[in-house]
Design an enzyme around this catalytic site. Structure first.
Site, PDB file in Angstrom:
ATOM      1  CD  GLN A  42      34.542  38.511  43.030  1.00 48.70           C
ATOM      2  OE1 GLN A  42      33.740  38.625  42.120  1.00 48.70           O
ATOM      3  NE2 GLN A  42      35.229  39.535  43.488  1.00 48.70           N
ATOM      4  CG  HIS A  62      44.125  25.687  46.616  1.00 48.37           C
ATOM      5  ND1 HIS A  62      43.201  24.779  46.178  1.00 48.37           N
ATOM      6  CD2 HIS A  62      43.476  26.452  47.529  1.00 48.37           C
ATOM      7  CE1 HIS A  62      42.043  24.972  46.803  1.00 48.37           C
ATOM      8  NE2 HIS A  62      42.192  25.986  47.619  1.00 48.37           N
ATOM      9  CG  ASP A  75      40.032  26.953  49.963  1.00 43.53           C
ATOM     10  OD1 ASP A  75      40.045  27.178  48.734  1.00 43.53           O
ATOM     11  OD2 ASP A  75      40.957  26.380  50.559  1.00 43.53           O
ATOM     12  NE  ARG A 100      26.538  40.302  36.529  1.00 38.63           N
ATOM     13  CZ  ARG A 100      27.750  40.761  36.264  1.00 38.63           C
ATOM     14  NH1 ARG A 100      28.140  41.936  36.720  1.00 38.63           N
ATOM     15  NH2 ARG A 100      28.576  40.061  35.520  1.00 38.63           N
ATOM     16  CG  HIS A 145      32.073  37.030  37.543  1.00 40.88           C
ATOM     17  ND1 HIS A 145      31.126  38.040  37.623  1.00 40.88           N
ATOM     18  CD2 HIS A 145      33.228  37.590  37.953  1.00 40.88           C
ATOM     19  CE1 HIS A 145      31.698  39.145  38.087  1.00 40.88           C
ATOM     20  NE2 HIS A 145      32.969  38.900  38.293  1.00 40.88           N
ATOM     21  CG  ASN A 189      32.071  39.982  34.774  1.00 35.81           C
ATOM     22  OD1 ASN A 189      31.243  40.888  34.813  1.00 35.81           O
ATOM     23  ND2 ASN A 189      33.225  40.043  35.419  1.00 35.81           N
ATOM     24  CD  GLU A 190      34.722  43.583  34.695  1.00 37.19           C
ATOM     25  OE1 GLU A 190      35.805  43.129  35.104  1.00 37.19           O
ATOM     26  OE2 GLU A 190      34.136  44.496  35.265  1.00 37.19           O
ATOM     27  CG  ASN A 329      30.721  45.056  34.999  1.00 37.73           C
ATOM     28  OD1 ASN A 329      29.490  45.066  34.887  1.00 37.73           O
ATOM     29  ND2 ASN A 329      31.406  43.968  35.269  1.00 37.73           N
ATOM     30  CE1 TYR A 331      33.253  48.238  41.068  1.00 41.80           C
ATOM     31  CE2 TYR A 331      33.558  47.482  38.819  1.00 41.80           C
ATOM     32  CZ  TYR A 331      33.094  47.267  40.103  1.00 41.80           C
ATOM     33  OH  TYR A 331      32.472  46.086  40.414  1.00 41.80           O
ATOM     34  CD  GLU A 396      30.979  43.703  38.333  1.00 43.09           C
ATOM     35  OE1 GLU A 396      32.027  44.276  38.675  1.00 43.09           O
ATOM     36  OE2 GLU A 396      30.940  42.540  37.903  1.00 43.09           O
TER      37      GLU A 396
HETATM   38  C1  GAL Z   1      35.050  43.781  38.529  1.00 44.96           C
HETATM   39  C2  GAL Z   1      34.747  42.300  38.698  1.00 44.96           C
HETATM   40  C3  GAL Z   1      34.195  41.961  40.053  1.00 44.96           C
HETATM   41  C4  GAL Z   1      34.799  42.751  41.192  1.00 44.96           C
HETATM   42  C5  GAL Z   1      34.993  44.216  40.842  1.00 44.96           C
HETATM   43  C6  GAL Z   1      35.717  45.043  41.882  1.00 44.96           C
HETATM   44  O1  GAL Z   1      35.948  43.965  37.483  1.00 44.96           O
HETATM   45  O2  GAL Z   1      33.823  41.885  37.723  1.00 44.96           O
HETATM   46  O3  GAL Z   1      34.293  40.582  40.220  1.00 44.96           O
HETATM   47  O4  GAL Z   1      35.869  42.154  41.732  1.00 44.96           O
HETATM   48  O5  GAL Z   1      35.662  44.338  39.617  1.00 44.96           O
HETATM   49  O6  GAL Z   1      37.091  44.996  41.691  1.00 44.96           O
END
Ligand code: GAL
Length: 499
Positions: A42, A62, A75, A100, A145, A189-190, A329, A331, A396
């Protein structure tokens, strides 16, 4: 301080409140760690420089540009491969305890296999780690990741059990080369996200779209791989005080109908428990309810065996207990309700739980990300309850918008989520040890390309220099880190004033 006058004598009481909203303030516990995060694909760019091999995200962006909202690629991304010194200076200004980041597997092993080690790739990470340590910032390193060498995808990627060996070989190289200066490692990761979206569907690379069979097989191998990497670290590389664990994405669940606690539990077991029960529970293996539901549904759908693969008792024991901490993680949350199985449909991915969003929840630039801080407090409590209150690191948490540095909505989100976490610690007794904002920089947000920004730092992606400008939230978080406290009401800063 409170004063009382009694018979002419003034008595002063000093209330020592160690945590609560004394003067409307919540303090972070002693030794609590505050940081921020990124991932290699990323931010790094330099996709084909200095001997790097091709990864599945190189291949995907790509060859399938139409699946990326703005047809972009990683890229160049934030060009952090070249700008890492500037990045570390910004991290130092932010005063974080840790950073991290993840390693790009094909950057250090261009053939994928451990037969050729790319010294330039290794040196990039050594330099980054040295730069961080010189500024007093602890590196928190993720091995995987979502971005493995494309060569392995040609052989089935995570649906091929050989991935367990290939990723273990890679991990051993990283532990040997970088381990001496790193105290915290995250293996994967996830897994639930890339297994579901990358193998079950086509919402992430490699976009295999294999349905339930593919996603369950992917997780099965990812859990074996994680356990093997953990044991390698434990037996060959661990230094006193080191910690290594796995990272899981667990969203919150709010019952649509009062008292539908079954829906909350089923949602948890099928989304979060799937990836962590084999590691953190006393019994090991997948959650019982998952095993029985999927077996029953597979039978009703006419399959000769359950679509959920089985672990042998040896594997159950080998996987159980392989994490020094729970990396979470988180959100957002969804609304959940239990629903009966209906003819001709998959019974909502076998769980029997239907998800929806509450229209009253405030949104973000990402359609899936709604602001539901109470869901954060509840998921922290659920994990504590299910798995005997393990040390929990929030690895996260963050908010997306579409532009600009005056990011008041991000500050409001972060304030409400950090508050929910501190209440889970102080009022509910949960064992949370650290907190991480996703993300340090605006970056390549997978299929959303550069259209959704999560950063504390604004990156100008149309400028070849990829100029960085700290946002208001950068200042706000810096103040939190410096003072180690959160006031109950927040003053969103209006001036960008960063050294
Ligand atoms: C998580 C992921 C991250 C980031 C984040 C926001 O699931 O680990 O790379 O993109 O979501 O969408």
């Amino acid at each position: 301080m409170a004063s009382y006058s009694f018979l002419g004598v003034t008595v002063s009481f000093i209330f020592i409140i160690t945590y609560a909203f004394a003067n409307d303030t919540l303090h972070f516990p002693k030794d609590f760690l505050l940081g921020t995060a990124t991932a290699s694909y990323q931010i790094e760019g330099a996709w084909n420089e200095s001997g790097k091999g091709e990864s599945i995200w190189d291949e995907y962006t790509h060859n399938r540009p139409n699946f990326i909202r703005d047809h972009s690629t990683g890229d160049v991304a934030c060009d952090s491969y070249h700008k890492y010194k500037e990045d570390v200076q910004l991290l130092s200004n932010l005063k974080v305890d840790f950073y991290r980041f993840s390693i790009s597997w094909p950057r250090v092993l261009p053939t994928g296999y451990a037969n050729v080690i790319n010294r330039e790739g290794i040196n990039y990470y050594k330099n980054l780690i040295n730069e961080l340590l010189a500024k007093g910032i602890e590196p928190f390193v993720t091995l995987y990741h979502w971005d493995h060498p494309e060569i392995f995808e040609k052989m089935g990627g995570w649906t091929n059990e050989m991935m367990v060996e290939w990723i273990s070989d890679y991990a051993r190289v990283i532990f040997k080369e970088l381990g001496p200066k790193v105290k915290y490692f995250i293996t994967i990761n996830e897994a639930a996200v890339f297994c579901d979206e990358g193998y079950g569907r086509n919402d992430k690379a490699p976009g295999k779209n294999l349905g339930s069979t593919g996603k369950y097989l992917c997780m099965h191998n990812a859990l074996k791989a994680h356990a093997k990497i953990y044991h390698i670290y434990d037996e060959e590389f661990r230094k006193p005080g080191d910690k290594i664990g796995i990272d899981a994405a667990c969203s919150g669940a709010i019952a649509k109908h009062l008292n539908d606690t079954t829906a909350i539990d089923l949602h948890f077991q099928f989304h979060c428990g799937w990836a962590v029960h084999p590691i953190f529970s006393k019994t090991g293996d997948y959650p019982e309810v998952m095993k029985t539901h999927i077996a029953e549904n597979s039978r009703l759908d006419g399959y000769p065996r359950s679509l959920l693969p089985k672990f042998s008792p040896t594997w159950v024991n080998y996987i159980k207990g392989t994490s020094d901490f729970f990396a979470l993680n988180h959100y957002t949350s969804v609304r959940v309700e239990t629903v009966p199985r209906e003819e001709g449909q998959r019974w909502y991915q076998f769980s029997g739980v239907k998800e929806s969003l509450d229209p009253s929840w405030p949104g973000s630039a990402s359609s899936w990300l709604k602001v539901v801080p109470q869901g954060f407090r509840e998921i922290i409590n659920k994990i504590a309850k299910e798995y005997d209150n393990p040390p929990l690191y929030i690895m996260e948490n963050g908010f997306s918008d579409e532009c600009c540095t005056s990011d008041h909505s991000r500050i409001s989100y972060l304030h409400s989520y950090i508050k929910a976490m501190l209440l889970a610690i102080y009022e509910d007794g949960c064992n949370v040890k650290g907190y991480t904002i996703w993300s340090f920089l605006d970056n390549f947000e997978w299929l959303a390309g550069y259209t959704e920004r999560f950063g504390l730092v604004y990156v100008n992606f149309t400028d070849s220099q990829r100029t960085r400008t700290p946002k208001l939230s950068f200042n706000w978080y810096k103040h939190i880190i410096e003072t180690r406290k959160l006031t109950s009401t927040f003053d969103s800063p209006t001036v960008i004033n960063v050294a």
